[in-house]
Design a protein around this motif. Structure first.
Motif, PDB file in Angstrom:
ATOM      1  N   ASP A  90     -66.413  51.056  29.809  1.00 37.85           N
ATOM      2  CA  ASP A  90     -67.517  50.384  29.078  1.00 37.85           C
ATOM      3  C   ASP A  90     -68.613  49.847  30.068  1.00 37.85           C
ATOM      4  O   ASP A  90     -68.226  50.253  31.443  1.00 37.85           O
ATOM      5  CB  ASP A  90     -67.070  49.371  28.155  1.00 37.85           C
ATOM      6  N   ARG A  91     -69.787  49.422  29.543  1.00 40.57           N
ATOM      7  CA  ARG A  91     -70.798  49.085  30.355  1.00 40.57           C
ATOM      8  C   ARG A  91     -70.346  47.948  31.580  1.00 40.57           C
ATOM      9  O   ARG A  91     -70.744  48.164  32.362  1.00 40.57           O
ATOM     10  CB  ARG A  91     -71.896  48.629  29.441  1.00 40.57           C
ATOM     11  N   THR A  92     -69.565  47.248  30.736  1.00 43.55           N
ATOM     12  CA  THR A  92     -69.132  46.072  31.684  1.00 43.55           C
ATOM     13  C   THR A  92     -68.427  46.602  32.913  1.00 43.55           C
ATOM     14  O   THR A  92     -68.417  46.281  34.170  1.00 43.55           O
ATOM     15  CB  THR A  92     -68.290  45.185  30.962  1.00 43.55           C
ATOM     16  N   ASP A  93     -67.347  47.488  32.768  1.00 41.45           N
ATOM     17  CA  ASP A  93     -66.570  47.796  33.968  1.00 41.45           C
ATOM     18  C   ASP A  93     -67.566  48.717  34.852  1.00 41.45           C
ATOM     19  O   ASP A  93     -67.296  48.709  35.952  1.00 41.45           O
ATOM     20  CB  ASP A  93     -65.559  48.934  33.225  1.00 41.45           C
ATOM     21  N   LEU A  94     -68.397  49.559  34.266  1.00 42.64           N
ATOM     22  CA  LEU A  94     -69.451  50.082  35.275  1.00 42.64           C
ATOM     23  C   LEU A  94     -70.235  49.298  35.987  1.00 42.64           C
ATOM     24  O   LEU A  94     -70.285  49.467  37.401  1.00 42.64           O
ATOM     25  CB  LEU A  94     -70.429  51.108  34.237  1.00 42.64           C
ATOM     26  N   ILE A  95     -70.612  48.155  35.436  1.00 44.21           N
ATOM     27  CA  ILE A  95     -71.367  47.024  36.497  1.00 44.21           C
ATOM     28  C   ILE A  95     -70.327  46.695  37.419  1.00 44.21           C
ATOM     29  O   ILE A  95     -70.792  46.480  38.486  1.00 44.21           O
ATOM     30  CB  ILE A  95     -71.858  46.157  35.493  1.00 44.21           C
ATOM     31  N   LEU A  96     -69.184  46.253  37.119  1.00 44.80           N
ATOM     32  CA  LEU A  96     -68.025  45.757  37.976  1.00 44.80           C
ATOM     33  C   LEU A  96     -67.926  46.940  39.169  1.00 44.80           C
ATOM     34  O   LEU A  96     -67.797  46.159  40.360  1.00 44.80           O
ATOM     35  CB  LEU A  96     -66.954  45.578  37.332  1.00 44.80           C
ATOM     36  N   ARG A  97     -67.820  48.024  38.773  1.00 50.36           N
ATOM     37  CA  ARG A  97     -67.880  48.918  39.757  1.00 50.36           C
ATOM     38  C   ARG A  97     -69.033  49.242  40.835  1.00 50.36           C
ATOM     39  O   ARG A  97     -68.740  49.225  42.044  1.00 50.36           O
ATOM     40  CB  ARG A  97     -67.768  50.392  39.150  1.00 50.36           C
ATOM     41  N   ILE A  98     -70.215  48.973  40.132  1.00 51.44           N
ATOM     42  CA  ILE A  98     -71.243  49.000  41.218  1.00 51.44           C
ATOM     43  C   ILE A  98     -71.328  47.744  42.146  1.00 51.44           C
ATOM     44  O   ILE A  98     -71.368  47.953  43.245  1.00 51.44           O
ATOM     45  CB  ILE A  98     -72.626  48.893  40.252  1.00 51.44           C
ATOM     46  N   PHE A  99     -70.862  46.600  41.659  1.00 47.96           N
ATOM     47  CA  PHE A  99     -70.949  45.193  42.314  1.00 47.96           C
ATOM     48  C   PHE A  99     -69.785  45.446  43.285  1.00 47.96           C
ATOM     49  O   PHE A  99     -69.960  45.116  44.708  1.00 47.96           O
ATOM     50  CB  PHE A  99     -70.676  44.180  41.246  1.00 47.96           C
TER      51      PHE A  99
END
Length: 403
Positions: A90-99
């Motif tokens: 999901d979107r949250t996991d994607l943002i965590l990957r970027i960070f």
């Protein structure tokens, strides 16, 4: 890596997948297909309807994952993964990957580690396949522990350790902030939506190349808080760049980055940088203001800095006080400096002092903590003309020249 994007649009809702596409680009993921479903409410077990799930399944070829533009529950992740036979996130996991990819400093890495653990803990049930009990061996009572319980305990221990390490780093940052307070130097913080141009604006104020920070045209290019000495109308100030915000910023990240975002709470002035070339810039403003309120930042003066006027040809109704600039082309920076000076230095006055040579430490203090307009070495004293707040001069009022 290729992905399929999925979004649910509810009644009277105007959404697009443009931002999720940009997040994928920032994570080096190619978008292969997109699916949008209009619904009145989500499906508890699969988020989207059963028919849409089957439609997506028929279109899966060589993609690596499916990314939903919202945060999924552990149950939804497990059910969708079982049905579709492909990684579902999901979107949250994607943002965590970027960070996770962008984190460079020890503090940033610890913050991402904590956010990841906070995200994983409630999802262990949905992601674990091996839920069978371990058999209790000789000398043990009962049936042993489930693997899920062992994993949860392991992550909890890692989370505790990371929080302790981060707490030590936070102490160092608090010490630095205390020193700044003692120097009584105004602190300006850059806040705003990700990729609005905060780092570019900071670099526009930095005269030396070694002071400049990374600036890139992508989401979350800056994760580390950076503070630089700058000058506003010859007044020394500190300018702090902060991590950008985003719509539906995962609460795990806000919680983990709270220590870094404390810099915003300590600021004397906020520059709210807005990418005015974006059609949904008002939503970006509201998102940033919501995050600031959640941090307890409510009374700090704010200047709305409408950036990227070089990309925009339409006039937008402003929020006051505001300035229109192009940080890239350094247009409008004089007007911005005037606005900053009007807010930060409105209580400043000009004082003339004569300081005897035996009180040279007073001269040194004023020279380092006030804006020195002029000074002269006279026969019996040092003449100094400064611009400062009344409270800064009050302890040295006996040296003020009588005209």
């Amino acid at each position: 890596m290729k992905a399929i994007l999925v979004q649910v649009q509810f009644q009277n809702e105007e959404k697009s997948l443009v931002e999720l596409e940009a997040l994928c680009q920032a994570c080096h993921i190619d978008v292969d297909q997109e699916f949008i479903q209009k619904r009145e409410k989500i499906d508890v077990s699969t988020y989207i309807g059963k028919g849409k799930v089957q439609e997506i399944k028929r279109n899966i070829t060589d993609q690596d994952m499916i990314i939903f533009d919202d945060e999924l529950s552990p149950l939804q992740i497990r059910n969708l993964t079982d049905i579709l036979g492909i990684e579902v996130t999901d979107r949250t996991d994607l943002i965590l990957r970027i960070f996770d990819q962008r984190a460079k400093t020890k503090e940033a890495k610890l913050q991402i580690e904590i956010a990841r653990y906070l995200y994983l803990l409630p999802r262990l049930i949905g992601m674990q396949e091996h839920l069978s009990h371990q058999q209790g061996g000789s000398g043990f009572r009962g049936r042993g522990e489930k693997q899920i319980e062992l994993d949860r305990r392991l992550i909890s221990r890692k989370l505790t350790k990371a929080k302790k390490e981060l707490a030590n780093t936070v102490k160092q940052r608090q010490t630095q902030r205390q020193r700044r307070k003692q120097n009584d130097m105004p602190v300006i913080a850059l806040v705003g939506y990700t990729n609005s141009g905060k780092s570019t604006l900071m670099n526009a104020f930095c005269l030396e190349d070694k002071q400049k920070v990374l600036q890139q045209d992508m989401l979350f290019a800056t994760l580390q808080t950076a503070t630089r000495h700058i000058s506003i109308h010859h007044h020394p100030c500190l300018l702090t760049d902060t991590v950008g915000f985003i719509d539906r910023l995962p609460h795990h990240l806000v919680q983990a980055f709270r220590s870094t975002l404390e810099e915003v709470k300590e600021a004397d002035l906020l520059l709210h940088v807005i990418d005015i070339s974006q059609p949904n810039y008002m939503q970006h403003i509201n998102t940033t203001n919501e995050v600031l309120r959640s941090l307890g930042v409510v009374d700090t003066p704010v200047i709305y800095v409408y950036n990227k006027i070089d990309l925009n040809r339409v006039w937008f109704p402003p929020q006051e006080p505001c300035v229109y600039i192009s940080a890239k082309d350094k247009k409008g920076l004089d007007e911005l400096e005037n606005e900053i000076s009007h807010i930060l230095f409105k209580d400043y006055e000009v004082y003339e002092l004569n300081i005897p040579y035996e009180d040279g430490e007073v001269f040194n203090y004023l020279h380092h903590h006030c804006l020195v307009v002029e000074f002269k070495y006279l026969q019996e004293s040092i003449y100094i003309k400064v611009e400062a707040k009344r409270k800064e001069i009050q302890p040295y009022r006996q040296y003020i020249s009588k005209h």
